[in-house]
Design a protein around this motif. Structure first.
Motif, PDB file in Angstrom:
ATOM      1  N   VAL B  62       0.823  -1.201   0.000  1.00  0.00           N
ATOM      2  CA  VAL B  62       0.000   0.000   0.000  1.00  0.00           C
ATOM      3  C   VAL B  62       0.864   1.260   0.000  1.00  0.00           C
ATOM      4  CG1 VAL B  62      -0.230   0.060   2.542  1.00  0.00           C
ATOM      5  CG2 VAL B  62      -1.970   1.157   1.115  1.00  0.00           C
ATOM      6  N   ALA B  63       0.431   2.241  -0.797  1.00  0.00           N
ATOM      7  CA  ALA B  63       1.026   3.577  -0.728  1.00  0.00           C
ATOM      8  C   ALA B  63       0.361   4.245   0.468  1.00  0.00           C
ATOM      9  CB  ALA B  63       0.766   4.348  -2.012  1.00  0.00           C
ATOM     10  N   ASP B  64       1.134   4.493   1.523  1.00  0.00           N
ATOM     11  CA  ASP B  64       0.538   4.877   2.819  1.00  0.00           C
ATOM     12  C   ASP B  64       0.631   6.362   3.103  1.00  0.00           C
ATOM     13  OD1 ASP B  64       3.248   5.058   3.235  1.00  0.00           O
ATOM     14  OD2 ASP B  64       3.237   3.990   5.154  1.00  0.00           O
ATOM     15  N   GLY B  65       0.961   7.169   2.078  1.00  0.00           N
ATOM     16  CA  GLY B  65       1.033   8.609   2.283  1.00  0.00           C
ATOM     17  C   GLY B  65       2.430   9.110   2.008  1.00  0.00           C
ATOM     18  N   VAL B  76      -4.981   2.666   3.505  1.00  0.00           N
ATOM     19  CA  VAL B  76      -4.323   1.993   4.633  1.00  0.00           C
ATOM     20  C   VAL B  76      -5.319   1.147   5.427  1.00  0.00           C
ATOM     21  CG1 VAL B  76      -3.080   2.343   6.816  1.00  0.00           C
ATOM     22  CG2 VAL B  76      -2.423   3.650   4.791  1.00  0.00           C
ATOM     23  N   THR B  77      -6.540   1.657   5.620  1.00  0.00           N
ATOM     24  CA  THR B  77      -7.545   0.854   6.342  1.00  0.00           C
ATOM     25  C   THR B  77      -7.836  -0.431   5.573  1.00  0.00           C
ATOM     26  OG1 THR B  77      -8.577   2.856   7.209  1.00  0.00           O
ATOM     27  CG2 THR B  77      -9.865   0.840   7.349  1.00  0.00           C
ATOM     28  N   THR B  92       4.397  -1.328   3.317  1.00  0.00           N
ATOM     29  CA  THR B  92       3.985   0.067   3.138  1.00  0.00           C
ATOM     30  C   THR B  92       5.077   0.828   2.386  1.00  0.00           C
ATOM     31  OG1 THR B  92       4.938   0.708   5.260  1.00  0.00           O
ATOM     32  CG2 THR B  92       2.634   0.054   5.271  1.00  0.00           C
ATOM     33  N   VAL B  93       4.640   1.648   1.436  1.00  0.00           N
ATOM     34  CA  VAL B  93       5.575   2.388   0.587  1.00  0.00           C
ATOM     35  C   VAL B  93       5.122   3.847   0.531  1.00  0.00           C
ATOM     36  CG1 VAL B  93       6.464   2.620  -1.776  1.00  0.00           C
ATOM     37  CG2 VAL B  93       6.000   0.341  -0.847  1.00  0.00           C
ATOM     38  N   SER B  94       6.057   4.750   0.551  1.00  0.00           N
ATOM     39  CA  SER B  94       5.724   6.169   0.429  1.00  0.00           C
ATOM     40  C   SER B  94       4.987   6.439  -0.887  1.00  0.00           C
ATOM     41  CB  SER B  94       7.012   7.000   0.471  1.00  0.00           C
ATOM     42  OG  SER B  94       6.838   8.199  -0.267  1.00  0.00           O
ATOM     43  N   ARG B 213       1.039   7.648   6.629  1.00  0.00           N
ATOM     44  CA  ARG B 213       2.155   8.579   6.735  1.00  0.00           C
ATOM     45  C   ARG B 213       1.584   9.977   6.473  1.00  0.00           C
ATOM     46  NH1 ARG B 213       7.598   6.461   4.065  1.00  0.00           N
ATOM     47  NH2 ARG B 213       6.325   4.599   3.883  1.00  0.00           N
ATOM     48  N   TYR B 214       1.013  10.585   7.527  1.00  0.00           N
ATOM     49  CA  TYR B 214       0.368  11.895   7.332  1.00  0.00           C
ATOM     50  C   TYR B 214       1.401  12.994   7.098  1.00  0.00           C
ATOM     51  CZ  TYR B 214      -3.678   9.607   9.553  1.00  0.00           C
ATOM     52  OH  TYR B 214      -4.702   8.771   9.874  1.00  0.00           O
ATOM     53  N   LEU B 215       2.550  12.877   7.800  1.00  0.00           N
ATOM     54  CA  LEU B 215       3.621  13.877   7.772  1.00  0.00           C
ATOM     55  C   LEU B 215       3.186  15.242   8.295  1.00  0.00           C
ATOM     56  CD1 LEU B 215       5.560  13.229   4.436  1.00  0.00           C
ATOM     57  CD2 LEU B 215       5.941  12.270   6.722  1.00  0.00           C
ATOM     58  N   ARG B 216       2.046  15.257   8.942  1.00  0.00           N
ATOM     59  CA  ARG B 216       1.568  16.530   9.451  1.00  0.00           C
ATOM     60  C   ARG B 216       0.564  16.266  10.575  1.00  0.00           C
ATOM     61  NH1 ARG B 216      -1.753  21.135   6.209  1.00  0.00           N
ATOM     62  NH2 ARG B 216      -1.148  22.865   7.555  1.00  0.00           N
TER      63      ARG B 216
END
Ligand SMILES: [Zn+2]
Lengths: 346, 240
Positions: B62-65, B76-77, B92-94, B213-216
């Motif tokens: 999954v591309a997780d963000g 992700v869910t 998980t991959v960026s 990966r919200y990064l925020r």
């Protein structure tokens, strides 16, 4: 060994600030009911922050599923159906439960049953005793205040609802003025028990010829009273303020319910939803119901008044029998509502 | 190894089913942002049309963000629940790295961009090294001006892809001829590339703990942290 086939629902609830997964046997027996509550997190902000709620749901969801299966001592192979709350609620929160439920249904080839969150609150009653129809439900929570008439087990018809704030919302706002953090229902209830109704706040719409509620006027009257006292440096009794507020809420809820029971004679009155845990309200309805000899009062137990997946499983099993099904396109419906009672049925 | 790969980080939705590095089926939609409605039907359809049952899958990638909060939560869910309920591996991959995989060029720097509004971007810097993609500057949520500062020290060509429109003019003023704007197809995530890349990565050890990966931080949390700098922010959710 149990030779009778068991009906086992795996149910999901994530409409607000609780992530919950449960396993319910034959619609009325809780095998497990895992609830991960986010209250502590949102207390930082004085109320539920939707984006924060969604983030917590995703942290919790698979852990809750595993715990629910483990505690119920069942495997995916034992399940009959998957039930999920798809509204009303916060869209970003609902979507976590809906997505997880769709995945489980697909992965294990199980039917998916969409459940209205409020039907869940009402059907929590079933986890204690069978519901007898016709029935009436007073659903009071942070987001809802409504009277629901149920001629049959899968029919939910609104006969009255709040025109503005929900009862629980009013409790939280009044709590804030009294310096009580969200969720304020229980502390205000406790404070109210130590005071008296000295302020005589308005009972909005109490004498109107309908079953609707309104709490914003009461809330404003409360806030104005406190602000006015502050301005003239007068100290008011917090206990009496809480007691007066609660008395006004309980009076309106109880009076409207009385009137509804007179117009719609039912076998059972169910008190459900988060605010159903309020002791003042429970006592008052218990007292009022003595006048209705043919109507039994069903108070949802305190442990099942808040949001939980057990109640969704209880409603889900019933809806499943009546053919309710969703497919993989199921979306969250944040504004989902029961239908209003049609005029010709009155 | 049968792989299901999912990217719904932004408006496009891309899902692929792979048998090792062989593509069995792929769907990419760019017209709607209806991931809640479309994601599961697309997954069901592709797995079925690949003549597989859910239980045949071995790994989810999954591309997780980063990306749209709702988008990365949908992917992700779905991915973590699939991995958990089927008892299979999760990689998980960026989402930025997945986009960078589209630019198959050596000797350039690849700069995927997601618009973070108000001159902010979710971005990172990548390059190919001996057939392997590597991170030059890690993914972050950053203001354009600061980003230009960070990338100023590199003298190679920089290929921007993704949400380039709002940033292109300012970037060109700073980078001049070093700036190359990627082709539009390079700005659309490909789940097949994601699956292929995910084949070589190690799966997460704890599926339950995976979050986007919200990064925020959310605004509410960022404001709160300013007022409570030393507070432990764990254990805010309790099982009751
Ligand atoms: Zn509720």
């Amino acid at each position: 060994m149990n030779l009778v086939a068991r009906d086992l629902v795996l149910s999901f609830e994530s409409s607000c600030d609780e992530t919950s997964v449960a396993v319910i046997e034959n619609g009325n027996k809780i095998l497990s009911n895992i609830v991960a509550t986010q209250i502590k997190s949102h207390q930082r902000f004085g109320g539920v922050v939707p984006e924060v709620a969604s983030r917590h749901h995703i942290e919790q969801i698979t852990g809750c599923i595993n715990d629910a299966l483990k505690e119920a001592d069942v495997t995916y192979d034992d399940l009959t159906s998957v039930a999920v709350t798809y509204g009303p609620g916060l869209v970003g929160a609902l979507l976590i439960g809906v997505t997880a439920a769709k995945v489980v249904a697909w992965a294990h080839n199980l039917p998916l049953v969409p459940v209205n969150h409020l039907a869940g609150h009402i059907y929590a009653a079933r986890l204690v005793e069978p519901i007898e129809f016709p029935a009436m439900a007073l659903v009071v929570s942070g987001g809802h205040t409504e009277l629901v008439y149920m001629p049959e087990e899968d029919k939910f018809e609104i006969i009255g609802e709040t025109r503005d704030d929900a009862a629980g919302e009013a409790y939280d706002k009044v709590g804030r003025v009294l310096g009580i953090n969200y969720p304020a229902g229980k502390p205000v209830d406790e404070l109210a028990r130590k005071g008296h109704d000295t302020f005589k706040f308005p009972r909005a719409m109490d004498s109107d010829d309908n079953f609707d509620f309104s709490f914003s006027g009461l809330k404003s009257a409360f806030i104005n009273t406190v602000h006015h006292a502050d301005q003239i440096h007068e100290k008011l009794s917090r206990e009496d303020l809480a007691a007066s507020f609660q008395q006004a809420v309980v009076d309106v809820l109880a009076d409207k319910t009385d009137r509804a029971l007179k117009e719609f004679p039912v076998k059972q009155l169910i008190l459900a939803g988060g605010v159903a845990a309020n002791k003042g309200l429970r006592e008052r309805l218990t007292k009022n119901l003595q006048a209705f000899k043919n109507t039994k009062l069903e108070l949802v137990p305190l442990s099942l008044c808040g949001d939980n997946a057990a109640m969704i499983g209880a409603a889900g099993e019933m809806l499943y029998r009546h053919g309710a099904r969703a497919d993989a396109t199921l979306n969250a419906d944040p504004g989902l509502e029961f239908e209003w009672l049609k005029d010709e049925e009155k | 190894m049968k792989i299901l790969a999912i990217d719904t980080s932004n408006k496009p939705l891309s899902v692929a089913v792979m048998d090792n590095d062989q593509l069995l089926a792929q769907t990419t939609l760019t017209t709607h942002r209806k991931h809640a409605e479309f994601l599961m039907p697309v997954i069901e359809d592709l797995v079925k049309k690949s003549d597989l049952a859910p239980a045949d899958l071995d790994r989810v990638v999954v591309a997780d963000g980063p990306g749209s909060y709702t988008g990365i939560r949908m992917a992700v869910t779905a991915a973590k629940t699939i991995a958990s309920t089927l008892g299979i591996e999760l990689v998980t991959v960026s989402s930025l790295l997945n986009l960078a995989l589209n630019v198959q060029k050596d000797n350039v720097l690849i700069n995927p961009i997601f618009d973070g509004r108000n001159q902010n971007m979710f971005t990172g810097l990548y390059r190919w090294n001996d057939g392997e993609i590597e991170t030059v500057i890690s993914d972050q949520h950053i203001n354009l001006e600061k980003w230009l500062h960070l990338i100023a020290e590199y003298d190679q060509q920089i290929v921007i892809i993704g949400d380039t429109d709002s940033f292109e003019n300012d970037m060109r003023s700073a980078l001049h001829s070093r700036l190359v704007v990627g082709q539009s197809l390079e700005g659309i995530p490909s789940a097949a590339k994601l699956g292929q890349y995910g084949l070589s990565q190690s799966p997460v050890s704890n599926v339950d703990a995976v979050v986007p990966r919200y990064l925020r931080l959310t605004k509410a949390e960022a404001d709160w942290k300013k007022l409570h700098p030393n507070e432990d922010t764990h254990n805010y959710v309790e099982k009751v």
